[in-house]
Design an enzyme around this catalytic site. Structure first.
Site, short mmCIF file in Angstrom:
data_model
loop_
_atom_site.label_atom_id
_atom_site.label_comp_id
_atom_site.label_asym_id
_atom_site.label_seq_id
_atom_site.Cartn_x
_atom_site.Cartn_y
_atom_site.Cartn_z
N CYS A 118 -108.78 -1.55 7.97
CA CYS A 118 -108.62 -2.33 6.73
C CYS A 118 -108.83 -2.01 5.42
O CYS A 118 -108.28 -2.41 4.43
CB CYS A 118 -109.63 -3.77 7.03
SG CYS A 118 -109.23 -4.52 8.73
N ARG A 131 -111.53 -17.02 5.22
CA ARG A 131 -110.81 -16.10 3.86
C ARG A 131 -109.74 -17.01 3.27
O ARG A 131 -109.10 -17.76 4.04
CB ARG A 131 -109.95 -15.28 4.61
CG ARG A 131 -109.27 -14.22 3.85
CD ARG A 131 -108.57 -13.07 4.39
NE ARG A 131 -109.44 -12.38 5.18
CZ ARG A 131 -109.00 -11.53 6.34
NH1 ARG A 131 -108.03 -11.84 6.90
NH2 ARG A 131 -109.96 -10.64 7.02
N ARG A 179 -99.26 -12.63 5.21
CA ARG A 179 -100.46 -13.22 4.75
C ARG A 179 -100.52 -13.13 3.23
O ARG A 179 -99.40 -13.10 2.68
CB ARG A 179 -101.57 -12.33 5.33
CG ARG A 179 -101.84 -12.06 6.95
CD ARG A 179 -103.16 -11.30 7.39
NE ARG A 179 -102.97 -11.54 8.81
CZ ARG A 179 -104.14 -11.32 9.41
NH1 ARG A 179 -105.06 -10.38 8.97
NH2 ARG A 179 -104.12 -11.19 10.79
N LYS A 202 -99.60 -9.75 12.75
CA LYS A 202 -99.61 -9.95 11.32
C LYS A 202 -98.70 -9.26 10.37
O LYS A 202 -98.08 -8.27 11.00
CB LYS A 202 -101.35 -9.51 10.99
CG LYS A 202 -101.35 -8.23 10.88
CD LYS A 202 -102.87 -7.91 10.81
CE LYS A 202 -103.51 -6.51 11.04
NZ LYS A 202 -104.64 -6.36 10.71
N CYS A 212 -118.45 -8.01 12.22
CA CYS A 212 -117.00 -7.61 12.46
C CYS A 212 -117.10 -7.29 13.96
O CYS A 212 -117.86 -6.37 14.41
CB CYS A 212 -116.27 -6.54 11.83
SG CYS A 212 -114.54 -6.34 12.63
N LYS A 248 -98.01 -8.11 6.40
CA LYS A 248 -98.42 -8.07 5.12
C LYS A 248 -97.29 -7.50 3.85
O LYS A 248 -96.67 -6.61 4.27
CB LYS A 248 -99.48 -7.01 5.19
CG LYS A 248 -100.61 -7.45 6.05
CD LYS A 248 -101.78 -6.38 6.12
CE LYS A 248 -102.96 -6.59 6.82
NZ LYS A 248 -104.01 -5.82 7.02
N CYS A 266 -114.00 0.81 12.22
CA CYS A 266 -113.02 1.15 13.35
C CYS A 266 -111.67 1.60 12.99
O CYS A 266 -111.54 1.59 11.88
CB CYS A 266 -112.92 -0.15 14.02
SG CYS A 266 -111.90 -1.36 13.45
N CYS A 312 -114.80 -1.51 4.65
CA CYS A 312 -114.65 -2.65 5.24
C CYS A 312 -115.87 -3.38 5.72
O CYS A 312 -117.10 -2.76 5.32
CB CYS A 312 -113.91 -2.62 6.67
SG CYS A 312 -114.65 -1.70 7.86
#
Length: 567
Positions: free
Chosen positions: A478, A76, A145, A210, A435, A212, A474, A429
């Site tokens: 995302c 990414r 990110r 993470k 994944c 954001k 899931c 996603c």
């Protein structure tokens, strides 16, 4: 009660021992015995923008043949604010063919991904990305990110100023470790005679999870700013940028069956001036560094830190660290959170065209030759491309005399077909086959499900009413499904939890309506819901508003209510 212990998570130990994200990545890259890397280094490569994956469609067959899984890697790249030159796009297009599986994936965070990169090509792929003045550092991992920003280009001078602020935040919060250049770009290795690496913002173990950040210009909420740990909402008066409302504590990820995990929308903390944004961002990140939960990764996001301690505590922490206080927030209102398709004119007289990209996947297929079209447009257009937070692409900075040429190319490659309003508002996603977290299909299945949804909307005479529809394989969220008017979250192969009640402004969470249902039951439920919507909705009432008013679900006031199914 949150499940917290005094024992650090294993990932915290890995980070602490990694020598600022080095680990043994360099030696693993040249290990010829396997196509994979070690579990510890798999955690560390995320900070470098790389996820190890394998083709789950082939797992059983390869195991039968006593072969290791077919490992490959997702890479990414960060694209702050989603802005790329067309020359960069041409390079990315070539990289996809040279190093990856030929496709380009536009993400829900205005970045792009390559899939199917084998281990022996990792280093050359990362180097090629950096040669284009882009990088993969901090595209993943326990750091801030890619910083998102309202994508509409040059609609006003304020839009450009806000984009530049987003780029400044991104640069300021980028990790300082030299490991990235050492491993991927053949930078000079640190010796005992050189100063050691230092991370003045993150520290040796970086963040607990993470982080954001998004920047947005009302009334558009195309970045879903309230879904983020940290948001900057531009306050514009008389075409001048006064500053930003600061929002904190948003996040989507949950775990099925764990009531202590839930999505949350960000809350407004206060207001700051444009020259103060870097100080605010830095200290909020440092508060999460110092107070985030490092004993339970499911409870480690900033949303839980804010929810546990409260806004007054966070405000006091921030004031103490900065030595000054945020001002009271300004009035701001959102009216729209999707992309606006087709041609629009900019303040400078140029134009931009927003193009729908199904689930963000740029490739050629039997229906249309999207990848070829964008290559041809980039080859003749010297403006920019903008990646949107809804997985779409904007052809930007187009002079008046180039519009017809671009239109001709779009028609040639079958990219001017009309799509339904609901399809234009959909996201998914990646999910299967790559994944590791996926429990059900998303990207590969959503187009088929939208076909059925379109048919149902036509059946009930509501095709002119777009419904924000999102699907994930899931509950990690995302594609931000817990903010959709119609959300599908994978529970098992072919089975989904159905959520209703988000709104088109991106300012409300939805609530579970049905749990663990298959396509037949999904369509049965939607048939009944659409019939009621067609018959009983008020004039211009959004679907998400209707299902709450009609009592199918409740208006969610806190994320803990999202998974409480209304019976």
């Amino acid at each position: 009660m949150n499940k917290q212990t005094n024992k650090l998570e294993a990932v915290e130990v890995i980070k602490d021992r990694s020598n600022f994200l080095r680990g043994t990545i360099a030696s693993e890259l040249i290990n010829p015995i396997t196509g994979s890397i070690t579990a510890d280094d798999t955690q560390l490569t995320k900070f470098h923008g790389i996820y190890q994956q394998d083709d789950r469609d082939l797992r059983k067959e390869r195991a039968r043949q006593k072969l290791e899984p077919l490992y490959s890697f997702m890479i990414r790249a960060r694209v702050p604010g989603g802005v790329m030159t067309t020359d960069q796009w041409l390079a990315v297009d070539q990289m996809a063919d040279t190093f990856a599986n030929g496709s380009i994936r536009l993400t829900t965070r205005q970045a792009f991904q390559f899939h199917g990169v084998i281990k022996t090509r990792l280093k050359s792929t990362v180097a090629a990305i950096n040669e284009q003045l882009m990088d993969t550092l901090a595209a993943c991992g326990d750091v801030n990110r890619n910083v998102m920003c309202t994508a509409n280009p040059e609609l006003s001078a304020v839009h450009q100023q806000v984009y530049e602020d987003a780029a400044r935040i991104s640069a300021h919060l980028t990790p300082q470790t030299r490991a990235y250049h050492e491993i991927w770009l053949d930078g000079q290795q640190v010796t005992n005679n050189q100063p050691k690496d230092a991370e003045p913002i993150y520290g040796q173990t970086y963040l607990p999870r993470k982080f954001k950040t998004a920047v947005v210009i009302p009334p558009d909420n195309d970045v879903d700013v309230l879904a983020h740990d940290l948001g900057f909402v531009a306050i514009v008066r008389d075409q001048k940028l006064l500053g930003y409302n600061i929002t904190v504590g948003g996040g989507m990820g949950t775990t099925h069956g764990d009531a202590d995990t839930f999505p949350l929308l960000a809350q407004t903390l206060g207001f700051c001036r444009p020259e103060q944004i870097l100080e605010v961002a830095e200290h909020i990140v440092m508060i999460q560094r110092d107070h985030g939960d490092r004993t339970n990764r499911k409870h480690a996001r900033f949303k839980y830190t804010v929810d546990d301690h409260g806004l007054p505590w966070l405000r006091d922490q921030l004031t103490t660290r900065m030595g000054w206080s945020l001002e009271p927030p300004e009035q701001a209102e959102f009216t729209h959170n999707g992309d606006r398709y087709g041609w629009r004119q900019n303040a400078d007289g140029s134009w931009h065209h927003t193009l729908y990209v199904a689930s963000g996947r740029v490739q050629d297929d039997q229906r249309q030759t999207l990848k070829t079209a964008l290559r041809e447009i980039a080859g003749s257009h010297k403006g920019t491309f903008r990646l949107t937070a809804n997985q779409n692409l904007i052809i930007a900075d187009v002079p008046e005399d180039q519009k017809d040429h671009i239109d001709d190319l779009l028609k040639t490659h079958q990219l001017t077909e009309n799509i339904s309003l609901t399809r234009s508002l959909s996201m998914a996603c990646v999910a299967f086959p790559t994944c590791a977290l996926a429990m059900a299909e998303a990207e590969r299945y959503l187009p088929e499900l939208i076909d059925h949804i379109d048919d149902l909307q036509l059946k009930h005479g509501i095709a002119s009413r777009g419904i924000v529809t999102r699907m994930t394989g899931c509950p990690n969220g995302c594609a931000r499904p817990f903010m959709a008017e119609l959300g599908f979250v994978g529970k098992a192969p072919g089975r989904y939890n159905l959520y209703l009640g988000g709104n088109p402004q991106g300012t409300r969470l939805n609530q579970m309506y049905r749990e663990n249902i298959d396509e037949k039951e999904i369509l049965k439920q939607l048939d009944e819901l659409f019939r009621a919507y067609a018959n009983d909705a008020q004039v211009e009432e959004a679907f998400g508003d209707f299902v709450i008013r009609a009592g199918y679900v409740k208006a969610v006031e806190h994320g803990r209510q999202v998974h409480l199914q209304v019976v």
